[in-house]
Design an enzyme around this catalytic site. Structure first.
Site, PDB file in Angstrom:
ATOM      1  N   HIS A  97       5.010   0.261   5.250  1.00 32.09           N
ATOM      2  CA  HIS A  97       4.721  -1.159   5.481  1.00 32.09           C
ATOM      3  C   HIS A  97       3.689  -1.651   4.481  1.00 32.09           C
ATOM      4  O   HIS A  97       2.784  -0.914   4.090  1.00 32.09           O
ATOM      5  CB  HIS A  97       4.241  -1.419   6.907  1.00 32.09           C
ATOM      6  CG  HIS A  97       3.092  -0.569   7.344  1.00 32.09           C
ATOM      7  ND1 HIS A  97       3.235   0.741   7.744  1.00 32.09           N
ATOM      8  CD2 HIS A  97       1.764  -0.837   7.447  1.00 32.09           C
ATOM      9  CE1 HIS A  97       2.072   1.240   8.076  1.00 32.09           C
ATOM     10  NE2 HIS A  97       1.146   0.305   7.901  1.00 32.09           N
ATOM     11  N   HIS A  99       0.807  -4.544   3.995  1.00 33.76           N
ATOM     12  CA  HIS A  99      -0.033  -5.552   4.637  1.00 33.76           C
ATOM     13  C   HIS A  99      -0.167  -6.718   3.660  1.00 33.76           C
ATOM     14  O   HIS A  99      -0.549  -6.506   2.503  1.00 33.76           O
ATOM     15  CB  HIS A  99      -1.443  -5.009   4.896  1.00 33.76           C
ATOM     16  CG  HIS A  99      -1.496  -3.826   5.814  1.00 33.76           C
ATOM     17  ND1 HIS A  99      -1.865  -3.934   7.132  1.00 33.76           N
ATOM     18  CD2 HIS A  99      -1.246  -2.503   5.609  1.00 33.76           C
ATOM     19  CE1 HIS A  99      -1.844  -2.726   7.700  1.00 33.76           C
ATOM     20  NE2 HIS A  99      -1.475  -1.843   6.793  1.00 33.76           N
TER      21      HIS A  99
END
Ligand code: AMP
Length: 137
Positions: A97, A99
């Site tokens: 992922h 951010h």
């Protein structure tokens, strides 16, 4: 199944801001700055070094769009894009992922970015050589 796969499968709720065939972007429940968004591949890859180049290329294009949307939509003055790999790097969720964090003048957040010094130029060169060798591995 990890928590982000559950979000992809709609088994747990998330506030989604973008979705396409391969990608999901949703609000981080523990924002560093309000508006903090996570961009993930729908299929779980982890860590970044095990992720196909074309998946990464697709994700960074969406990160760029989310960053632009935070600037346009939230009035952000800047954006941090961060990606953690491994517990030593602060990773908590084992699903790749990015951010995307909107930043505002005077938002008060400070990274613990304590720049250090090499003991001498030779130490820096030695580490650089190890990285060069790693590129050929
Ligand atoms: P990392 O430390 O890079 O693995 O980041 C994991 C991030 O996932 C943290 O910023 C958490 O706040 C966020 N997070 C964990 N669970 C959820 C969830 N259910 N919905 C949204 N964000 C989450």
């Amino acid at each position: 199944m990890n928590i982000f796969e559950k979000i992809v499968n709609r088994e747990i709720p998330a506030v989604i801001v973008y979705e396409d065939e391969h990608t999901l972007a949703f609000m981080d429940i523990g924002p560093i700055i309000k508006g903090h968004t996570l961009v993930i591949p729908k299929v779980c890859y982890d860590p970044v070094t095990e992720t196909p180049d074309e998946v990464l290329a697709g994700l960074i294009r969406i990160c760029k769009r989310i960053a632009a949307a935070q600037i346009r939509g939230l009035g952000a003055d800047g954006v941090n894009i961060i990606q953690n790999n491994g517990a030593a790097a602060g990773q908590e969720v084992p699903h790749l992922h990015f951010h995307v964090i909107p930043r505002f003048e005077g938002d008060g957040h400070r990274w613990n970015w304590a720049a250090k010094k090499y003991d001498n130029p030779a130490e820096m060169e030695k580490l650089a050589e190890k990285i060069r060798q790693g590129l050929n591995g």
